[in-house]
Motif scaffolding. Sequence first.
Motif, PDB file in Angstrom:
ATOM      1  N   SER A 200       0.838  -1.198   0.000  1.00 36.44           N
ATOM      2  CA  SER A 200       0.000   0.000   0.000  1.00 36.44           C
ATOM      3  C   SER A 200       0.875   1.251   0.000  1.00 36.44           C
ATOM      4  O   SER A 200       1.968   1.270   0.581  1.00 36.44           O
ATOM      5  N   GLU A 294       0.729   4.683 -11.030  1.00 41.11           N
ATOM      6  CA  GLU A 294       1.183   5.977 -10.525  1.00 41.11           C
ATOM      7  C   GLU A 294       1.338   5.900  -9.019  1.00 41.11           C
ATOM      8  O   GLU A 294       0.489   5.307  -8.339  1.00 41.11           O
ATOM      9  N   LYS A 296       0.729   7.717  -6.191  1.00 40.18           N
ATOM     10  CA  LYS A 296      -0.023   8.905  -5.790  1.00 40.18           C
ATOM     11  C   LYS A 296      -1.034   8.557  -4.710  1.00 40.18           C
ATOM     12  O   LYS A 296      -1.467   7.410  -4.571  1.00 40.18           O
ATOM     13  N   ARG A 297      -1.379   9.575  -3.953  1.00 45.04           N
ATOM     14  CA  ARG A 297      -2.378   9.397  -2.900  1.00 45.04           C
ATOM     15  C   ARG A 297      -3.759   9.424  -3.534  1.00 45.04           C
ATOM     16  O   ARG A 297      -4.071  10.292  -4.341  1.00 45.04           O
ATOM     17  N   GLU A 298      -4.587   8.471  -3.183  1.00 44.16           N
ATOM     18  CA  GLU A 298      -5.936   8.392  -3.749  1.00 44.16           C
ATOM     19  C   GLU A 298      -6.821   9.498  -3.189  1.00 44.16           C
ATOM     20  O   GLU A 298      -6.716   9.872  -2.050  1.00 44.16           O
TER      21      GLU A 298
END
Length: 298
Positions: A200, A294, A296-298
């Motif tokens: 994660s 990617e 990246k933060r969701e």
Amino acid sequence: MTHPKIGFVGLGQMGSGMASNLTNAGHQLYVHDQSASAMARFADTNAICCQSLSEIAQNCSLVFLCLPSAKEVDEVLFGPKGLVDNVKAQISIIDTSTLERSESLQFHGQLAHKAIQYADCPVSGLPARAREGKLTLMFGGSQTLFEQVSPLLELLGKNIIYCGEVGSGQLMKAVNNIIYNINIVALCEILPLGVAAGISIDALEQVVNSASSRSFAGDHFIPRMLAREFEGDFPLAGAYKDILNMQKVATEKQALTPLMNAMISSYQNAIADGLGDEPKSAIIKIYEKVLSIEFKRE
């Protein structure tokens, strides 16, 4: 030796912070930049805003430079309206620009013929640290000159290091930045791989920013990578000054540099992919593309 009147040429992201610290400390500071907006930031300060370099040359015994490249340094020093042709008294130059070592040596040699002292003193740190007076400064030049200007350098940074003769400041910055650049490439390469493998993003962020892999590069860039913020930092193409410095040394010493070579390859691939004007963290995009993910933060 005191410098009652000090010049500062180059009021960009780093230079403006350094110049502000000098004038805030009460020094009589003459500032110049080709950009009207850069000069405007000093309009309501105690600094004297100069429309020409000749005004600095005729009034100051010490001049700091903070310029993008050797081209601008050469123009400021030796151009038709530059410092050298307009100087009226003894003057010393402290060049905080990041240059190739050979360029610093060339400027030193040219100025020595004019009886002008020159030292290379590149800095490390982000614009915020420049404003806070918390930079690292790497001084290359006369030990005597270093001792004379140290009280001023201490207004600009927390760590002031005398590295040796002219050129050694640039070489020291290159050593530091090559290690830093390798660190950035490692983050860009491995973080997307971790996501692709099923870890994660939250777990990756927490561990890499707290465990043994924690670094200045991670602290600064990982939040920006996660937010997809690829602007506002120095462009990755600018790293080539440091790369060229160390490549020349490695060739001269016939050194083995596999990690440096791998880092250079990643930088070249990112620049070839059109990312040269983005921050170094944008290198992550070439690794994300291969994995079709990617970071990246969701």
